[in-house]
Design a protein around this motif. Structure first.
Motif, PDB file in Angstrom:
ATOM      1  N   ILE A 365       0.667  -1.151  -0.084  1.00  0.00           N
ATOM      2  CA  ILE A 365      -0.091  -0.172  -0.013  1.00  0.00           C
ATOM      3  C   ILE A 365       0.879   1.319  -0.119  1.00  0.00           C
ATOM      4  O   ILE A 365       1.949   1.205   0.036  1.00  0.00           O
ATOM      5  N   GLY A 366       0.255   2.353  -0.222  1.00  0.00           N
ATOM      6  CA  GLY A 366       0.980   3.521  -0.473  1.00  0.00           C
ATOM      7  C   GLY A 366       0.169   4.637  -1.080  1.00  0.00           C
ATOM      8  O   GLY A 366      -0.850   4.388  -1.774  1.00  0.00           O
ATOM      9  N   GLY A 367       0.492   5.907  -0.862  1.00  0.00           N
ATOM     10  CA  GLY A 367      -0.176   6.932  -1.596  1.00  0.00           C
ATOM     11  C   GLY A 367      -0.045   7.019  -3.098  1.00  0.00           C
ATOM     12  O   GLY A 367       0.825   6.308  -3.487  1.00  0.00           O
ATOM     13  N   THR A 368      -0.626   7.898  -3.734  1.00  0.00           N
ATOM     14  CA  THR A 368      -0.904   7.956  -5.171  1.00  0.00           C
ATOM     15  C   THR A 368       1.050   8.524  -5.571  1.00  0.00           C
ATOM     16  O   THR A 368       1.387   9.565  -4.846  1.00  0.00           O
ATOM     17  N   GLY A 369       1.675   7.802  -6.268  1.00  0.00           N
ATOM     18  CA  GLY A 369       2.777   8.283  -6.773  1.00  0.00           C
ATOM     19  C   GLY A 369       3.886   7.750  -5.881  1.00  0.00           C
ATOM     20  O   GLY A 369       5.157   8.282  -5.988  1.00  0.00           O
ATOM     21  N   SER A 370       3.614   6.823  -5.130  1.00  0.00           N
ATOM     22  CA  SER A 370       4.711   6.155  -3.882  1.00  0.00           C
ATOM     23  C   SER A 370       5.583   5.034  -4.859  1.00  0.00           C
ATOM     24  O   SER A 370       6.414   4.346  -4.122  1.00  0.00           O
ATOM     25  N   SER A 371       5.130   4.724  -6.298  1.00  0.00           N
ATOM     26  CA  SER A 371       6.025   3.795  -7.056  1.00  0.00           C
ATOM     27  C   SER A 371       5.599   2.419  -6.700  1.00  0.00           C
ATOM     28  O   SER A 371       6.428   1.372  -6.874  1.00  0.00           O
ATOM     29  N   LYS A 372       4.370   2.124  -6.298  1.00  0.00           N
ATOM     30  CA  LYS A 372       3.959   0.768  -6.239  1.00  0.00           C
ATOM     31  C   LYS A 372       3.981  -0.026  -7.413  1.00  0.00           C
ATOM     32  O   LYS A 372       4.491  -1.201  -7.447  1.00  0.00           O
ATOM     33  N   SER A 373       3.529   0.427  -8.436  1.00  0.00           N
ATOM     34  CA  SER A 373       3.400  -0.296  -9.558  1.00  0.00           C
ATOM     35  C   SER A 373       4.841  -0.324  -9.979  1.00  0.00           C
ATOM     36  O   SER A 373       5.402  -1.443 -10.924  1.00  0.00           O
TER      37      SER A 373
END
Length: 575
Positions: A365-373
């Protein structure tokens, strides 16, 4: 560039060579006809020898028939060669695009690639056909007509030499000034196609926000840019016609004036002057053809540059020498991983250390733009790390055969994609020879079987392009079923259940845990409820590992995780 394009002639080399041969034969027949006509006038008509007129006339008819035959053959072969060449160029570009890494695709817009494979290839095809015929016919006709003209009268033939030099100089200037403009024209074509593609793809959003006027304005602006540059290029090319006319009429006037004088003094016969008039028209028509070819080649050269750019683009990711062709298990190790999308660019991932055991379920999990993808795209080697390493099954992913590695990693991406075709055909992307039982089993795990069987044609229901005739949640479940059919060692779900309700989300997770116990599962989600039952949870913030542990551990050790959990719990309670 030329070498790159011509390498795609392949099986059409023979017809490409035969076409100019037939064109030359056609020209030779045409050039001999005025000579026969001069002989008829001087030796037949003026001397009253009708026998000679009949014999020579029949010979002229035979030459005309041969010229027609050779011309028809040349036209047929040129069409076959140019069409085949265009087909091979499209095939070559499409095949090379399939080899591109994500980093290669980032260099081109989708609309730009479409323009290259359609408009640009058509321009090159038309130019190639003109080159095979006109670029052979015009110089051959020019040369033969000049030889014949010089054999009749060398002094008068110097008029043609002067005309050729003058016209050639003008054409070089016109081409030099118009080519850069055409390069800009085709870049604007990309923008125009992008505008159309974006509008059609998002037409429902456009209509729901009543933004048709804005889209029309944007499209008109793109059209205006193409129009403005084309007008600018044509302002240069339009000079071709008056220059051509000036040369033609200048040659005719000089030939009439000087030829008449030479007939009076006896240096030229009437038949010879008539032949020279025929040859002057042949020469001038050849020059007009050359000028037309120059215009077409000027346009096609810009297109050829763009095609060659795609054909010569080397994939950033290639198989290593002696690649590993077996993935032992689904274990994953990130060792001090840093990722930049471009050399010298800002890191999107910073010093990530992470180990996932085979069969384990990891939540991210993480905020938008945290580079999960970005993190999970390193596992099937869609991108290469800038620093550090990623290992799967204990082997660095850079040592694997790409096809082997990606066959063992199933990704259900954040943006779900279904292709035009039946549901069955879409599911069989996961397994080509999947039986009906296997399809139904995968759909049951993905909670898709019930809605599929409720459709009038069941698994043979046709899916429109982009999956527009199914809902977002249905599309996600079909994409998930497709991934399950691969039976991979690693399953990555990138926010792939965001469009389904929490109950269906839990049913999917429970089914996967029971049916795929040996598969390593990575679940990227916005809802903590989607990952709280995972073996471990990774919290990312701005490309760095912020926290790692079980749900209970993170509630006790990570203030950020606890804050997200409580805010989502509160929202759920209020709902």
């Amino acid at each position: 560039m030329l070498k790159t394009l011509l390498s795609h002639l392949r099986e059409f080399k023979r017809v490409s060579i035969l076409t100019p041969i037939f064109v030359v034969l056609e020209v030779v027949m045409e050039v001999l006809i005025p000579l026969m006509m001069a002989a008829i006038i001087d030796n037949g008509v003026e001397k009253g020898n009708m026998d000679y007129v009949y014999r020579t006339g029949l010979l002229m008819v035979l030459m005309a028939m041969l010229s027609l035959f050779f011309g028809a053959c040349a036209g047929r072969l040129a069409a076959k060669a140019s069409s085949g060449f265009a087909r091979n160029l499209r095939r070559g570009m499409f095949a090379n695009i399939q080899r591109f890494a994500f980093s290669n695709l980032d260099k081109y817009s989708t609309a730009g690639l479409v323009t290259r494979m359609t408009t640009d290839v058509t321009n090159v095809q038309n130019a190639f056909q003109m080159i095979l015929r006109m670029c052979t016919r015009a110089p051959t006709m020019l040369l033969c007509a000049l030889i014949m003209a010089f054999s009749i009268n060398a002094r008068l033939s110097l008029i043609f030499v002067a005309a050729i030099i003058f016209l050639g100089f003008c054409l070089v200037l016109i081409t030099k000034n118009s080519h850069p403009v055409f390069l800009r024209v085709f870049r604007k074509y990309d923008a125009l196609n992008a505008s159309v593609q974006e509008n059609v793809g998002a037409i429902r959003v456009v209509k729901s926000y009543v933004r048709e006027d804005h889209e029309i304005s944007k499209f008109e602006k793109a059209c205006q840019n193409v129009y403005r540059l084309f007008v600018r290029a044509e302002r240069v090319l339009v000079l071709n016609a008056p220059v051509m006319q000036l040369t033609v009429y200048g040659c005719i006037l000089l030939l009439c004036w000087l030829g008449a004088k030479m007939i009076v003094v006896g240096d030229l016969t009437t038949g010879q002057l008539m032949s020279l008039f025929s040859y002057v028209m042949n020469i001038l028509i050849s020059l007009m053809m050359i000028s037309m070819v120059f215009v077409m080649i000027t346009m096609a050269r810009a297109s050829a540059d763009r095609i060659a750019q795609v054909l010569t683009e080397e994939p950033d990711l290639e198989n290593p020498e002696n690649p590993v062709t077996t993935v032992k298990d689904g274990s994953i190790q990130f060792s001090h991983v840093t990722l930049r999308y471009s050399a010298g660019g800002k890191p999107v991932l910073r010093d990530v250390d992470l180990t996932v055991e085979p069969g384990e379920t990891l939540g991210i999990i993480g905020g938008t733009g945290s580079s999960k993808s970005s993190l999970v795209q390193l596992i099937p080697r869609l991108y290469d790390v800038s620093e550090g390493s990623v290992a799967v099954g204990g082997v660095d992913v850079r040592r694997y055969d790409l096809q082997t590695l990606r066959n063992e990693v199933a990704m259900v991406l954040q943006k779900n994609v279904l292709f035009s075709g039946t549901i069955r055909e879409n599911l069989q992307w996961g397994k080509k020879d999947a039986t009906q039982e296997e399809l139904e089993h995968a759909c049951r795990l993905a909670q898709a079987h019930d809605f599929v069987t409720a459709l009038p044609q069941g698994y043979d229901t046709y899916i429109e392009q982009g999956g527009t005739n199914v809902s977002g949640g249905q599309k996600q479940r079909l994409c998930l079923a497709r991934a399950i059919l691969k039976n991979p060692k690693i399953m990555i779900l990138d926010d792939s259940t965001s469009a389904v309700d929490t109950r269906t989300d839990k049913l999917i997770r429970d089914a996967m845990a029971q049916e795929l116990p040996g598969t390593t599962k990575i679940i990227i989600a916005q809802r903590i409820s989607s990952v709280q039952d995972c073996d471990h949870i990774l919290l990312l913030d701005a490309g760095s590992v912020c926290a790692y542990g079980t749900h209970e551990q993170l509630l006790n050790t990570s203030p950020i995780y606890k804050e997200i959990y409580l805010s989502q719990q509160k929202g759920g309670d209020e709902e």
